[in-house]
Write a protein that holds these residues in place. Structure first.
Motif, PDB file in Angstrom:
ATOM      1  N   LEU A 135       0.863  -1.175   0.000  1.00 49.17           N
ATOM      2  CA  LEU A 135       0.000   0.000   0.000  1.00 49.17           C
ATOM      3  C   LEU A 135       0.900   1.225   0.000  1.00 49.17           C
ATOM      4  O   LEU A 135       1.743   1.381   0.891  1.00 49.17           O
ATOM      5  N   ILE A 136       0.743   2.073  -1.016  1.00 48.62           N
ATOM      6  CA  ILE A 136       1.571   3.268  -1.143  1.00 48.62           C
ATOM      7  C   ILE A 136       0.665   4.488  -1.123  1.00 48.62           C
ATOM      8  O   ILE A 136      -0.248   4.605  -1.940  1.00 48.62           O
ATOM      9  N   ALA A 137       0.916   5.398  -0.194  1.00 49.74           N
ATOM     10  CA  ALA A 137       0.250   6.703  -0.179  1.00 49.74           C
ATOM     11  C   ALA A 137       1.216   7.681  -0.848  1.00 49.74           C
ATOM     12  O   ALA A 137       2.343   7.844  -0.380  1.00 49.74           O
ATOM     13  N   THR A 138       0.788   8.287  -1.953  1.00 47.27           N
ATOM     14  CA  THR A 138       1.711   9.151  -2.694  1.00 47.27           C
ATOM     15  C   THR A 138       0.969  10.219  -3.493  1.00 47.27           C
ATOM     16  O   THR A 138      -0.198  10.052  -3.830  1.00 47.27           O
ATOM     17  N   HIS A 139       1.665  11.291  -3.767  1.00 42.31           N
ATOM     18  CA  HIS A 139       1.209  12.306  -4.720  1.00 42.31           C
ATOM     19  C   HIS A 139       1.951  12.129  -6.036  1.00 42.31           C
ATOM     20  O   HIS A 139       1.716  12.852  -6.985  1.00 42.31           O
ATOM     21  N   ASP A 140       2.853  11.169  -6.082  1.00 39.54           N
ATOM     22  CA  ASP A 140       3.734  10.958  -7.231  1.00 39.54           C
ATOM     23  C   ASP A 140       3.214   9.832  -8.126  1.00 39.54           C
ATOM     24  O   ASP A 140       3.891   8.838  -8.355  1.00 39.54           O
ATOM     25  N   LEU A 141       1.997   9.996  -8.648  1.00 39.26           N
ATOM     26  CA  LEU A 141       1.426   8.964  -9.508  1.00 39.26           C
ATOM     27  C   LEU A 141       2.185   8.803 -10.808  1.00 39.26           C
ATOM     28  O   LEU A 141       2.233   7.716 -11.366  1.00 39.26           O
ATOM     29  N   ALA A 142       2.776   9.868 -11.291  1.00 37.18           N
ATOM     30  CA  ALA A 142       3.530   9.764 -12.547  1.00 37.18           C
ATOM     31  C   ALA A 142       4.657   8.755 -12.409  1.00 37.18           C
ATOM     32  O   ALA A 142       4.933   7.992 -13.329  1.00 37.18           O
ATOM     33  N   ARG A 143       5.303   8.737 -11.268  1.00 37.86           N
ATOM     34  CA  ARG A 143       6.433   7.830 -11.054  1.00 37.86           C
ATOM     35  C   ARG A 143       5.990   6.480 -10.501  1.00 37.86           C
ATOM     36  O   ARG A 143       6.461   5.437 -10.933  1.00 37.86           O
ATOM     37  N   LEU A 144       5.073   6.489  -9.542  1.00 33.08           N
ATOM     38  CA  LEU A 144       4.735   5.260  -8.831  1.00 33.08           C
ATOM     39  C   LEU A 144       3.449   4.604  -9.312  1.00 33.08           C
ATOM     40  O   LEU A 144       3.185   3.450  -8.981  1.00 33.08           O
ATOM     41  N   GLY A 145       2.655   5.298 -10.115  1.00 32.40           N
ATOM     42  CA  GLY A 145       1.395   4.747 -10.592  1.00 32.40           C
ATOM     43  C   GLY A 145       1.557   3.450 -11.361  1.00 32.40           C
ATOM     44  O   GLY A 145       0.701   2.575 -11.311  1.00 32.40           O
ATOM     45  N   ARG A 146       2.681   3.297 -12.036  1.00 37.21           N
ATOM     46  CA  ARG A 146       2.916   2.085 -12.824  1.00 37.21           C
ATOM     47  C   ARG A 146       3.083   0.840 -11.957  1.00 37.21           C
ATOM     48  O   ARG A 146       2.987  -0.280 -12.439  1.00 37.21           O
ATOM     49  N   LEU A 147       3.300   1.025 -10.677  1.00 42.14           N
ATOM     50  CA  LEU A 147       3.452  -0.103  -9.764  1.00 42.14           C
ATOM     51  C   LEU A 147       2.104  -0.653  -9.303  1.00 42.14           C
ATOM     52  O   LEU A 147       2.036  -1.736  -8.761  1.00 42.14           O
ATOM     53  N   ALA A 148       1.054   0.104  -9.526  1.00 41.61           N
ATOM     54  CA  ALA A 148      -0.239  -0.201  -8.920  1.00 41.61           C
ATOM     55  C   ALA A 148      -1.031  -1.248  -9.687  1.00 41.61           C
ATOM     56  O   ALA A 148      -1.054  -1.263 -10.909  1.00 41.61           O
ATOM     57  N   SER A 149      -1.692  -2.091  -8.932  1.00 44.52           N
ATOM     58  CA  SER A 149      -2.710  -2.959  -9.509  1.00 44.52           C
ATOM     59  C   SER A 149      -4.082  -2.320  -9.287  1.00 44.52           C
ATOM     60  O   SER A 149      -5.057  -2.697  -9.923  1.00 44.52           O
ATOM     61  N   ARG A 150      -4.117  -1.357  -8.390  1.00 41.10           N
ATOM     62  CA  ARG A 150      -5.350  -0.616  -8.107  1.00 41.10           C
ATOM     63  C   ARG A 150      -4.964   0.760  -7.583  1.00 41.10           C
ATOM     64  O   ARG A 150      -4.018   0.876  -6.818  1.00 41.10           O
ATOM     65  N   ILE A 151      -5.709   1.772  -7.992  1.00 39.61           N
ATOM     66  CA  ILE A 151      -5.476   3.136  -7.521  1.00 39.61           C
ATOM     67  C   ILE A 151      -6.764   3.669  -6.908  1.00 39.61           C
ATOM     68  O   ILE A 151      -7.827   3.588  -7.519  1.00 39.61           O
ATOM     69  N   LEU A 152      -6.649   4.186  -5.702  1.00 40.16           N
ATOM     70  CA  LEU A 152      -7.724   4.935  -5.066  1.00 40.16           C
ATOM     71  C   LEU A 152      -7.246   6.367  -4.934  1.00 40.16           C
ATOM     72  O   LEU A 152      -6.141   6.611  -4.441  1.00 40.16           O
ATOM     73  N   ILE A 153      -8.061   7.308  -5.370  1.00 39.91           N
ATOM     74  CA  ILE A 153      -7.710   8.720  -5.240  1.00 39.91           C
ATOM     75  C   ILE A 153      -8.697   9.357  -4.279  1.00 39.91           C
ATOM     76  O   ILE A 153      -9.918   9.258  -4.465  1.00 39.91           O
ATOM     77  N   LEU A 154      -8.159   9.970  -3.236  1.00 40.38           N
ATOM     78  CA  LEU A 154      -8.998  10.629  -2.247  1.00 40.38           C
ATOM     79  C   LEU A 154      -9.196  12.092  -2.620  1.00 40.38           C
ATOM     80  O   LEU A 154      -8.263  12.772  -3.022  1.00 40.38           O
ATOM     81  N   ASP A 155     -10.419  12.552  -2.465  1.00 36.35           N
ATOM     82  CA  ASP A 155     -10.776  13.946  -2.718  1.00 36.35           C
ATOM     83  C   ASP A 155     -11.622  14.408  -1.538  1.00 36.35           C
ATOM     84  O   ASP A 155     -12.715  13.891  -1.320  1.00 36.35           O
ATOM     85  N   GLN A 156     -11.091  15.345  -0.768  1.00 34.28           N
ATOM     86  CA  GLN A 156     -11.795  15.854   0.414  1.00 34.28           C
ATOM     87  C   GLN A 156     -12.145  14.719   1.381  1.00 34.28           C
ATOM     88  O   GLN A 156     -13.223  14.698   1.951  1.00 34.28           O
ATOM     89  N   GLY A 157     -11.238  13.757   1.532  1.00 33.36           N
ATOM     90  CA  GLY A 157     -11.437  12.664   2.471  1.00 33.36           C
ATOM     91  C   GLY A 157     -12.339  11.540   1.986  1.00 33.36           C
ATOM     92  O   GLY A 157     -12.608  10.604   2.720  1.00 33.36           O
ATOM     93  N   LYS A 158     -12.806  11.630   0.746  1.00 37.50           N
ATOM     94  CA  LYS A 158     -13.665  10.585   0.185  1.00 37.50           C
ATOM     95  C   LYS A 158     -13.017  10.023  -1.064  1.00 37.50           C
ATOM     96  O   LYS A 158     -12.202  10.688  -1.704  1.00 37.50           O
ATOM     97  N   ILE A 159     -13.391   8.803  -1.429  1.00 35.44           N
ATOM     98  CA  ILE A 159     -12.833   8.199  -2.635  1.00 35.44           C
ATOM     99  C   ILE A 159     -13.402   8.924  -3.847  1.00 35.44           C
ATOM    100  O   ILE A 159     -14.599   8.880  -4.108  1.00 35.44           O
ATOM    101  N   GLY A 160     -12.516   9.605  -4.576  1.00 36.96           N
ATOM    102  CA  GLY A 160     -12.910  10.333  -5.779  1.00 36.96           C
ATOM    103  C   GLY A 160     -12.742   9.501  -7.031  1.00 36.96           C
ATOM    104  O   GLY A 160     -13.320   9.800  -8.074  1.00 36.96           O
ATOM    105  N   PHE A 161     -11.937   8.446  -6.931  1.00 37.49           N
ATOM    106  CA  PHE A 161     -11.714   7.544  -8.060  1.00 37.49           C
ATOM    107  C   PHE A 161     -11.223   6.215  -7.524  1.00 37.49           C
ATOM    108  O   PHE A 161     -10.400   6.160  -6.621  1.00 37.49           O
ATOM    109  N   ASP A 162     -11.738   5.138  -8.105  1.00 40.60           N
ATOM    110  CA  ASP A 162     -11.307   3.784  -7.773  1.00 40.60           C
ATOM    111  C   ASP A 162     -11.090   3.051  -9.085  1.00 40.60           C
ATOM    112  O   ASP A 162     -12.038   2.814  -9.827  1.00 40.60           O
ATOM    113  N   SER A 163      -9.844   2.712  -9.394  1.00 47.46           N
ATOM    114  CA  SER A 163      -9.550   2.069 -10.675  1.00 47.46           C
ATOM    115  C   SER A 163     -10.247   0.723 -10.813  1.00 47.46           C
ATOM    116  O   SER A 163     -10.523   0.285 -11.918  1.00 47.46           O
ATOM    117  N   ALA A 164     -10.579   0.068  -9.688  1.00 44.05           N
ATOM    118  CA  ALA A 164     -11.289  -1.212  -9.753  1.00 44.05           C
ATOM    119  C   ALA A 164     -12.713  -1.028 -10.271  1.00 44.05           C
ATOM    120  O   ALA A 164     -13.298  -1.944 -10.831  1.00 44.05           O
TER     121      ALA A 164
END
Length: 103
Positions: free
Chosen positions: A51-80
């Motif tokens: 589990l990686i918490a990061t603002h560096d999606l450009a660099r670390l996004g390629r490692l992900a099998s799933r991405i959750l993006i939080l917006d104002q404390g709520k899930i704004g995007f779930d790649s699943a």
């Protein structure tokens, strides 16, 4: 940079079924970040949940099998939940959503 490298080395030296990383690339140069990426991929191949918490999606996004993006404390995007396409497409959508939220 050196302190961050030492902290990451100590994390990867242990054995755990779960690896939690908070902004692991924030103090690393490109070469050290690439070493980090390879280490994360090795851990995933061993079956470690990462589990990686990061603002560096450009660099670390390629490692992900799933991405959750939080917006104002709520899930704004779930790649699943992204519709259609490959995992890479869903992650690309996540990166686009992240950029949109951070304008």
């Amino acid at each position: 940079g050196q302190r961050a490298k030492a902290a990451l080395a100590s994390v990867f030296a242990g054995v755990s079924p779960v690896l939690l990383l908070d902004e692991p690339s924030s103090a690393l140069d490109d070469a050290a970040a690439e070493v980090l990426c390879r280490a994360v991929l090795r851990e995933r191949e061993r079956g470690t949940a990462v589990l990686i918490a990061t603002h560096d999606l450009a660099r670390l996004g390629r490692l992900a099998s799933r991405i959750l993006i939080l917006d104002q404390g709520k899930i704004g995007f779930d790649s699943a939940a992204a519709s259609g396409g490959s995992a890479a497409d869903a992650i690309g959508q996540g990166i686009a959503r992240y950029r949109e939220l951070n304008r």
